[in-house]
Each structure stands twice: as C-alpha cells, then as structure tokens.
Design a protein around this motif. Structure first.
Motif, PDB file in Angstrom:
ATOM      1  N   VAL A  10       0.841  -1.192   0.000  1.00 56.33           N
ATOM      2  CA  VAL A  10       0.000   0.000   0.000  1.00 56.33           C
ATOM      3  C   VAL A  10       0.878   1.243   0.000  1.00 56.33           C
ATOM      4  N   TYR A  11       0.396   2.289  -0.650  1.00 53.86           N
ATOM      5  CA  TYR A  11       1.104   3.565  -0.733  1.00 53.86           C
ATOM      6  C   TYR A  11       0.394   4.558   0.175  1.00 53.86           C
ATOM      7  N   VAL A  12       1.171   5.200   1.073  1.00 54.24           N
ATOM      8  CA  VAL A  12       0.611   6.020   2.145  1.00 54.24           C
ATOM      9  C   VAL A  12       1.397   7.326   2.241  1.00 54.24           C
ATOM     10  N   PRO A  13       0.719   8.474   2.456  1.00 56.85           N
ATOM     11  CA  PRO A  13       1.472   9.704   2.710  1.00 56.85           C
ATOM     12  C   PRO A  13       2.440   9.478   3.869  1.00 56.85           C
ATOM     13  N   HIS A  14       3.653   9.963   3.708  1.00 51.31           N
ATOM     14  CA  HIS A  14       4.704   9.682   4.688  1.00 51.31           C
ATOM     15  C   HIS A  14       4.258   9.926   6.133  1.00 51.31           C
ATOM     16  N   HIS A  15       3.589  11.036   6.390  1.00 52.76           N
ATOM     17  CA  HIS A  15       3.225  11.367   7.774  1.00 52.76           C
ATOM     18  C   HIS A  15       2.127  10.465   8.340  1.00 52.76           C
ATOM     19  N   ASP A  16       1.497   9.616   7.514  1.00 52.00           N
ATOM     20  CA  ASP A  16       0.463   8.688   7.989  1.00 52.00           C
ATOM     21  C   ASP A  16       0.934   7.237   8.029  1.00 52.00           C
ATOM     22  N   SER A  17       2.188   6.989   7.676  1.00 48.83           N
ATOM     23  CA  SER A  17       2.679   5.616   7.549  1.00 48.83           C
ATOM     24  C   SER A  17       2.605   4.822   8.845  1.00 48.83           C
ATOM     25  N   ASP A  18       3.021   5.410   9.951  1.00 46.20           N
ATOM     26  CA  ASP A  18       3.000   4.665  11.218  1.00 46.20           C
ATOM     27  C   ASP A  18       1.581   4.267  11.611  1.00 46.20           C
TER      28      ASP A  18
END
Length: 110
Positions: A10-18
């Motif tokens: 899945v591809y996720v905005p960096h700030h939402d990855s955790d």
C-alpha cells in the motif's frame, strides 16, 4: 504445509505511515514466526490529479499533485487478506488508496 501467504502493498502519505502500519498489525498482517508488526517500507513520490467528483485528502480537483509517500509491504495469511485489506482501507487517509495483493510462494512450493 504452512498456510498460504500474500504480500499486501500500500502507498501512504509519509506522515500517515505509522498509523497505517499499526492498523495492518492490529488486523493480523506482518506476523512472521514469533514476530509481529513486521513490515518493509521505502519512500518515493506519489503523483495524481483528482478528477471531477473526487474529494481529495491532499490537493484539489483538476490540479496535478505530488506527495511524499511510503510504500509499505506486509505478509498476511491468505485466509485473512480480505479482512486485513478492508481494515487498511478504513484506516487509510486517502479516498482511493493505491494497493495490491501478491500471492507468495514458499520454499516448499518451489
């Protein structure tokens, strides 16, 4: 023979990855032997243009957008893949997240 596995990407905005990694873990993905929360990530740039009717989390309709994103990969049991993907989609910030599910071959299957 062990239960069949898949890899969920899945591809996720960096700030939402955790947050998305936590959702995947809590749903049962990323379990390898006596370990949980196992994942692999790499960073890149996502590009998209929201079309009419879209309600983009980031960007504006008709405007090309670039976002720092992480590609997250986790293993999951094939039997739980649908529930895990549904949990990931519910916890993902995007209206239409990009993801895919890939079957895994084990050593016994080669």
């Amino acid at each position: 023979m062990a239960e069949p596995l898949v890899v969920i990407v899945v591809y996720v905005p960096h700030h939402d990855s955790d947050a998305v990694r936590r959702v995947l873990d809590e749903a049962g993905a990323g379990r390898i032997g006596d370990y949980r929360g196992c994942s692999w990530s790499t960073s890149g740039t996502g590009r998209f243009t929201p079309l009419a009717g879209a309600q983009p989390t980031i960007g504006a309709v008709g405007e090309p957008e670039q976002v720092a994103e992480d590609r997250i990969e986790v293993v999951a049991p094939r039997s739980r893949a649908r529930q895990i993907v549904e949990a990931m989609l519910a916890g993902h910030p995007y209206e239409e997240p990009a993801y895919h599910v890939i079957p895994v071959l084990t050593l016994d299957q080669l």
